[in-house]
Scaffold this motif. Structure first.
Motif, PDB file in Angstrom:
ATOM      1  N   GLU A  84       0.679  -1.125  -0.085  1.00  0.00           N
ATOM      2  CA  GLU A  84      -0.053  -0.085  -0.038  1.00  0.00           C
ATOM      3  C   GLU A  84       0.813   1.181  -0.126  1.00  0.00           C
ATOM      4  O   GLU A  84       0.293   2.272   0.207  1.00  0.00           O
ATOM      5  CB  GLU A  84      -0.999  -0.070   1.138  1.00  0.00           C
ATOM      6  N   TYR A  88       1.646   2.408  -5.117  1.00  0.00           N
ATOM      7  CA  TYR A  88       0.431   1.831  -4.664  1.00  0.00           C
ATOM      8  C   TYR A  88      -0.477   2.622  -3.988  1.00  0.00           C
ATOM      9  O   TYR A  88      -1.654   2.480  -3.596  1.00  0.00           O
ATOM     10  CB  TYR A  88       0.606   0.460  -3.962  1.00  0.00           C
ATOM     11  N   ARG A  89      -0.006   3.810  -3.321  1.00  0.00           N
ATOM     12  CA  ARG A  89      -0.761   4.876  -2.908  1.00  0.00           C
ATOM     13  C   ARG A  89      -1.862   5.529  -3.769  1.00  0.00           C
ATOM     14  O   ARG A  89      -2.591   6.034  -3.307  1.00  0.00           O
ATOM     15  CB  ARG A  89       0.147   5.897  -2.090  1.00  0.00           C
ATOM     16  N   ARG A  92      -4.097   1.028  -7.761  1.00  0.00           N
ATOM     17  CA  ARG A  92      -4.021  -0.353  -7.023  1.00  0.00           C
ATOM     18  C   ARG A  92      -3.263  -1.186  -8.112  1.00  0.00           C
ATOM     19  O   ARG A  92      -2.978  -2.237  -7.802  1.00  0.00           O
ATOM     20  CB  ARG A  92      -5.480  -0.897  -7.002  1.00  0.00           C
ATOM     21  N   SER A 145      -9.274  -5.854   4.628  1.00  0.00           N
ATOM     22  CA  SER A 145      -8.155  -4.931   4.413  1.00  0.00           C
ATOM     23  C   SER A 145      -8.147  -4.532   2.962  1.00  0.00           C
ATOM     24  O   SER A 145      -7.754  -3.263   2.745  1.00  0.00           O
ATOM     25  CB  SER A 145      -6.677  -5.685   4.536  1.00  0.00           C
ATOM     26  N   TYR A 146      -8.448  -5.291   1.883  1.00  0.00           N
ATOM     27  CA  TYR A 146      -8.384  -5.179   0.374  1.00  0.00           C
ATOM     28  C   TYR A 146      -9.680  -4.278   0.429  1.00  0.00           C
ATOM     29  O   TYR A 146      -9.423  -3.431  -0.577  1.00  0.00           O
ATOM     30  CB  TYR A 146      -8.364  -6.304  -0.120  1.00  0.00           C
ATOM     31  N   ASP A 148     -10.983  -1.971   2.222  1.00  0.00           N
ATOM     32  CA  ASP A 148     -10.642  -0.828   2.826  1.00  0.00           C
ATOM     33  C   ASP A 148      -9.789  -0.077   1.633  1.00  0.00           C
ATOM     34  O   ASP A 148      -9.776   1.152   1.185  1.00  0.00           O
ATOM     35  CB  ASP A 148      -9.865  -0.733   4.034  1.00  0.00           C
ATOM     36  N   TYR A 149      -8.685  -0.831   1.127  1.00  0.00           N
ATOM     37  CA  TYR A 149      -7.728  -0.350   0.109  1.00  0.00           C
ATOM     38  C   TYR A 149      -8.275   0.253  -1.116  1.00  0.00           C
ATOM     39  O   TYR A 149      -8.278   1.198  -1.744  1.00  0.00           O
ATOM     40  CB  TYR A 149      -6.729  -1.622  -0.121  1.00  0.00           C
ATOM     41  N   THR A 150      -9.537  -0.542  -1.577  1.00  0.00           N
ATOM     42  CA  THR A 150     -10.327  -0.243  -2.739  1.00  0.00           C
ATOM     43  C   THR A 150     -10.886   0.900  -2.622  1.00  0.00           C
ATOM     44  O   THR A 150     -11.101   1.848  -3.446  1.00  0.00           O
ATOM     45  CB  THR A 150     -11.011  -1.368  -3.201  1.00  0.00           C
ATOM     46  N   ARG A 152      -9.931   3.387  -0.818  1.00  0.00           N
ATOM     47  CA  ARG A 152      -9.233   4.666  -0.627  1.00  0.00           C
ATOM     48  C   ARG A 152      -8.263   5.032  -1.956  1.00  0.00           C
ATOM     49  O   ARG A 152      -7.861   5.957  -2.289  1.00  0.00           O
ATOM     50  CB  ARG A 152      -8.011   4.361   0.534  1.00  0.00           C
ATOM     51  N   VAL A 153      -8.085   3.876  -2.777  1.00  0.00           N
ATOM     52  CA  VAL A 153      -7.113   3.886  -3.719  1.00  0.00           C
ATOM     53  C   VAL A 153      -7.796   3.705  -5.173  1.00  0.00           C
ATOM     54  O   VAL A 153      -8.429   2.504  -5.233  1.00  0.00           O
ATOM     55  CB  VAL A 153      -5.877   3.028  -3.693  1.00  0.00           C
TER      56      VAL A 153
END
Length: 157
Positions: A84, A88-89, A92, A145-146, A148-150, A152-153
């Motif tokens: 992340e 990757y910030r 994705r 976790s993934y 949440d990442y999707t 944000r990014v």
């Protein structure tokens, strides 16, 4: 799941370099056989080289992070971590963004108008053949976790 597939690896529908390379190659061949209907001009050389440089730096940074996190990169290598940081910030899929930048750079340097016309095909093939299976795998592997990442990014940039 097939016997030779590991629960730790992505099952791509289409290997990403093929998804990007096939339309580029077809465009080059069409240019060689029938020529281009449009002259791209001298602007294409500095822009093409800039895109190649973006690919080298961006993908080099991304690959270094795979190494640093000791996670698999190539098909068949296990995914051990969700990265992340770095590129990757912002995306994705920074490796695919870089490969598509390389595609455009090479199409401009060749030059091949037809390769530029086929660029959307490369984007669609990467999305269908690599990104969709990869997203399903990562969602299953890393869960919330993934997700949440999707949120944000962005997928691309």
């Amino acid at each position: 799941m097939a016997e030779d597939e590991s629960p730790d690896t992505v099952a791509f529908r289409l290997w990403p370099p093929v998804a990007v390379g096939a339309p580029l190659l077809v465009g080059w061949l069409v240019t060689l056989l029938w020529d281009d209907p449009v002259e791209l001009g001298d602007w294409r050389v500095p822009v093409g080289w800039a895109l190649v440089l973006v690919f080298v730096v961006w993908n080099g940074w991304s690959l270094w992070l795979f190494h640093r996190h000791e996670t698999g990169l190539l098909p068949g290598q296990a995914t051990q971590a969700m990265i992340e940081e770095g590129p990757y910030r912002f995306s994705r899929n920074p490796l695919y963004v870089g490969m598509l930048a390389l595609y455009l750079g090479l199409a401009l340097l060749a030059p091949s108008f037809w390769a530029l016309v086929l660029f959307p095909v490369a984007v669609l093939l990467v999305r269908w053949g690599a990104i969709r299976p990869e997203e399903a795998f990562l969602r299953e592997r890393f869960g919330a976790s993934y997700d949440d990442y999707t949120r944000r990014v962005r997928r691309w940039l």
